[in-house]
Structure formats: C-alpha cells, structure tokens
Design a protein around this motif. Sequence first.
Motif, short mmCIF file in Angstrom:
data_model
loop_
_atom_site.label_atom_id
_atom_site.label_comp_id
_atom_site.label_asym_id
_atom_site.label_seq_id
_atom_site.Cartn_x
_atom_site.Cartn_y
_atom_site.Cartn_z
N GLU A 38 0.83 -1.20 0.00
CA GLU A 38 0.00 0.00 0.00
C GLU A 38 0.87 1.26 0.00
O GLU A 38 0.59 2.22 -0.73
N LEU A 41 2.36 1.92 -3.45
CA LEU A 41 1.44 2.55 -4.39
C LEU A 41 1.39 4.06 -4.15
O LEU A 41 1.39 4.85 -5.10
N SER A 42 1.37 4.45 -2.90
CA SER A 42 1.36 5.87 -2.56
C SER A 42 2.67 6.56 -2.98
O SER A 42 2.64 7.67 -3.52
N GLU A 45 2.78 7.32 -6.61
CA GLU A 45 1.94 8.47 -6.95
C GLU A 45 2.64 9.79 -6.64
O GLU A 45 2.48 10.77 -7.34
N ALA A 66 0.54 -5.80 -5.34
CA ALA A 66 0.94 -4.39 -5.48
C ALA A 66 1.55 -4.14 -6.85
O ALA A 66 1.27 -3.12 -7.49
N VAL A 69 -1.12 -3.84 -9.49
CA VAL A 69 -1.80 -2.54 -9.42
C VAL A 69 -0.91 -1.47 -10.05
O VAL A 69 -1.39 -0.63 -10.82
N LEU A 70 0.38 -1.50 -9.75
CA LEU A 70 1.31 -0.53 -10.35
C LEU A 70 1.31 -0.64 -11.87
O LEU A 70 1.39 0.37 -12.57
#
Length: 120
Positions: A38, A41-42, A45, A66, A69-70
């Motif tokens: 998590e 991912l932040s 960004e 993860a 998702v990336l």
Amino acid sequence: MSLRLLIVDDSRMSRLILQGFVEQAYPHWTILHAGSGEEALSMVEQHEVDIVSMDFNMHGMNGLEAALVLRETRPQLPIAIVTANVQGAVQERIEKAGLVFIAKPITADAARKLATLAGA
C-alpha cells in the motif's frame, strides 16, 4: 545514469541491505523506501520512480498484488520481485505477470540484476 529505485519490503533490514549493495555499485541512484504494498502505491503516486524492487510476502497486500496494481498505471515500469519464497509456483506467477524474479538472500548480484532490468 541516475535512477530512482523504490525498495519495497516489510523488513527494514532487507531494505537497508539491498540499499547498501545498490549504493556500492550505483552511488548516483536515488533510493526510496516503502514498508508495504500500500505504501509503495502511494510512493509511486508522489515520486517519479524508474524501477521497483518488491518483496513478495508482506502484511496486507502482497508484492505481486501491489506490482499488478502498479502495472495498471505504469505498464512500462520495471518491477522485480525479490523474495525468499522460491517455490516454483510462485516463480511462475511472477514471470507470467511479466515481472522479474530475484531470490533472497540479497547479494550484490541482486543490484546488478536490478540495473540490467532498468537498462543501466
């Protein structure tokens, strides 16, 4: 060539070991840390990242989840799963996802593999 490497691992010691090998071989790289999928991912960004080293077994979202998702937002981002989980089924899932598998324990060879993955 200056690159930004994001090291993702729930073990601070593992992150620091990999960072040490990378800094020895590639002192001009910038190293960022995340302790969970998590958080990774932040971080992506918030920061420009050129390559990601991701542990597989972490609390919450595992490294493969993860990484996938990336890939949705950064499909060309080089991602290596660096893990002690060397089961054939795990390696197959990682490679099928288009990611690079690097086995722990972390050695200087891991830094070289990351550099190759990043095109450095």
